[in-house]
Scaffold this motif. Sequence first.
Motif, PDB file in Angstrom:
ATOM      1  N   LYS A  27       2.854   3.578   5.615  1.00 56.85           N
ATOM      2  CA  LYS A  27       3.219   2.803   6.804  1.00 56.85           C
ATOM      3  C   LYS A  27       2.358   1.562   7.001  1.00 56.85           C
ATOM      4  O   LYS A  27       2.867   0.470   7.247  1.00 56.85           O
ATOM      5  N   PHE A  28       1.053   1.700   6.904  1.00 56.28           N
ATOM      6  CA  PHE A  28       0.171   0.567   7.187  1.00 56.28           C
ATOM      7  C   PHE A  28       0.204  -0.468   6.076  1.00 56.28           C
ATOM      8  O   PHE A  28      -0.289  -1.579   6.237  1.00 56.28           O
ATOM      9  N   LEU A  29       0.811  -0.086   4.942  1.00 53.48           N
ATOM     10  CA  LEU A  29       0.931  -1.011   3.807  1.00 53.48           C
ATOM     11  C   LEU A  29       2.354  -1.536   3.686  1.00 53.48           C
ATOM     12  O   LEU A  29       2.752  -2.060   2.644  1.00 53.48           O
ATOM     13  N   GLY A  30       3.120  -1.419   4.767  1.00 48.58           N
ATOM     14  CA  GLY A  30       4.551  -1.691   4.734  1.00 48.58           C
ATOM     15  C   GLY A  30       4.934  -3.070   4.227  1.00 48.58           C
ATOM     16  O   GLY A  30       5.875  -3.214   3.435  1.00 48.58           O
ATOM     17  N   ASP A  31       4.226  -4.101   4.664  1.00 53.00           N
ATOM     18  CA  ASP A  31       4.586  -5.461   4.249  1.00 53.00           C
ATOM     19  C   ASP A  31       4.429  -5.633   2.740  1.00 53.00           C
ATOM     20  O   ASP A  31       5.286  -6.226   2.076  1.00 53.00           O
ATOM     21  N   GLY A  32       3.325  -5.126   2.201  1.00 55.20           N
ATOM     22  CA  GLY A  32       3.108  -5.225   0.764  1.00 55.20           C
ATOM     23  C   GLY A  32       4.109  -4.406  -0.028  1.00 55.20           C
ATOM     24  O   GLY A  32       4.578  -4.841  -1.092  1.00 55.20           O
ATOM     25  N   ILE A  33       4.460  -3.238   0.499  1.00 60.81           N
ATOM     26  CA  ILE A  33       5.444  -2.386  -0.173  1.00 60.81           C
ATOM     27  C   ILE A  33       6.809  -3.066  -0.186  1.00 60.81           C
ATOM     28  O   ILE A  33       7.507  -3.071  -1.197  1.00 60.81           O
ATOM     29  N   SER A  34       7.187  -3.647   0.956  1.00 65.52           N
ATOM     30  CA  SER A  34       8.474  -4.342   1.035  1.00 65.52           C
ATOM     31  C   SER A  34       8.550  -5.450  -0.006  1.00 65.52           C
ATOM     32  O   SER A  34       9.575  -5.624  -0.682  1.00 65.52           O
ATOM     33  N   SER A  35       7.466  -6.199  -0.159  1.00 62.73           N
ATOM     34  CA  SER A  35       7.480  -7.327  -1.093  1.00 62.73           C
ATOM     35  C   SER A  35       7.702  -6.869  -2.530  1.00 62.73           C
ATOM     36  O   SER A  35       8.274  -7.601  -3.347  1.00 62.73           O
ATOM     37  N   LYS A  36       7.272  -5.651  -2.843  1.00 63.38           N
ATOM     38  CA  LYS A  36       7.470  -5.135  -4.192  1.00 63.38           C
ATOM     39  C   LYS A  36       8.928  -4.765  -4.452  1.00 63.38           C
ATOM     40  O   LYS A  36       9.360  -4.631  -5.594  1.00 63.38           O
ATOM     41  N   LEU A  37       9.701  -4.598  -3.357  1.00 66.38           N
ATOM     42  CA  LEU A  37      11.113  -4.249  -3.473  1.00 66.38           C
ATOM     43  C   LEU A  37      12.033  -5.455  -3.304  1.00 66.38           C
ATOM     44  O   LEU A  37      13.247  -5.339  -3.469  1.00 66.38           O
ATOM     45  N   PHE A  38      11.447  -6.608  -2.983  1.00 64.81           N
ATOM     46  CA  PHE A  38      12.249  -7.809  -2.806  1.00 64.81           C
ATOM     47  C   PHE A  38      12.955  -8.190  -4.099  1.00 64.81           C
ATOM     48  O   PHE A  38      12.464  -7.932  -5.208  1.00 64.81           O
ATOM     49  N   PHE A  39      14.096  -8.823  -3.931  1.00 60.67           N
ATOM     50  CA  PHE A  39      14.847  -9.356  -5.073  1.00 60.67           C
ATOM     51  C   PHE A  39      14.447 -10.820  -5.230  1.00 60.67           C
ATOM     52  O   PHE A  39      14.605 -11.612  -4.295  1.00 60.67           O
ATOM     53  N   VAL A  40      13.926 -11.180  -6.375  1.00 63.80           N
ATOM     54  CA  VAL A  40      13.507 -12.549  -6.634  1.00 63.80           C
ATOM     55  C   VAL A  40      14.425 -13.149  -7.676  1.00 63.80           C
ATOM     56  O   VAL A  40      14.559 -12.630  -8.779  1.00 63.80           O
ATOM     57  N   ASP A  41      15.085 -14.249  -7.308  1.00 60.45           N
ATOM     58  CA  ASP A  41      16.031 -14.873  -8.228  1.00 60.45           C
ATOM     59  C   ASP A  41      15.294 -15.608  -9.343  1.00 60.45           C
ATOM     60  O   ASP A  41      14.432 -16.419  -9.061  1.00 60.45           O
TER      61      ASP A  41
END
Length: 312
Positions: free
Chosen positions: A298-312
Amino acid sequence: MCSNDEIIRILNTVFEHYEITENPEITLEANPDDLFSEKIKALSDSPINRLSIGVQSFFEEDLTLMNRAHNAKEALESITLAKRYFDNISVDLIYGIPKMSLDRWNQNIDTILDLNIPHVSCYALTVEENTALEKLITTGKIAPTNDSLAAKHYQHLVKRLESEGYINYEFSNFGKPNYFSRNNTNYWLGKPYIGIGPSAHSFDGVSRSWNITNNIKYFKAIENDVLPSEKEMLSVIDRYNEYIMTGLRTQWGVSIDKIESDFGVVYRKHLEKESLALINQGLIIEEKGLYHLTQEGKFLGDGISSKLFFVD
């Protein structure tokens, strides 16, 4: 704060020009120094049915450090007075304050529980540029913010409030059943919203717009029937990334079915692939097609989300 007459005029204008849901939640955000007895009584006679009070802390030294206009006595009194007229009350608290011991943070939580506040929003202290707090830190007069301290405070917060029947429905928000903020919930679920006034943001599902920040220029433009705002169209990638970021912050999580139906098979496969390492690290769990952050994640949520982002 606006006068009560001004508040009622604003709300009447909204009801006149928009179709409003039955029994809407109408929240007023205020600081403790704004909420004296006569003001609260008058607000209770208006359409407003929910108060969000920016307390931040019940300790004088914390309020002084954050340069708040109210004091600890006013913080407590504002809630006590508000409870006479309002059932639906939310209080904001700040954690991760330098030199705030776990005991002092726990006393803040105790005060919320003793007052039986049904909703609490809690945020880690952030240091904005060109503020008195930043100057105190850069000159070495107080210690800088500490992520490990903030994480410790947050973990204790979750444990305490959940043991008392609160639901951590979004990372920073805790509510008793039937007391979740409808406004906050709609933001995190990606529902459209309209922002009115200088600096206000709006979202219609596929685009985002924001009004100019200058008050005088905003009002002059409105007088000339011009909405002074900028707009950006969100690509599929933008919308996918935002859904990942917001969904993981909530108790509802990220739906693999929604990913495929809204964004396509390519995005579903991307999520399934990129989430494997995070699941193995114990930061994410997948159950019945829904991805959630674990307590550790939970406290690492922003960093975790970025690892799941789709980068074109």
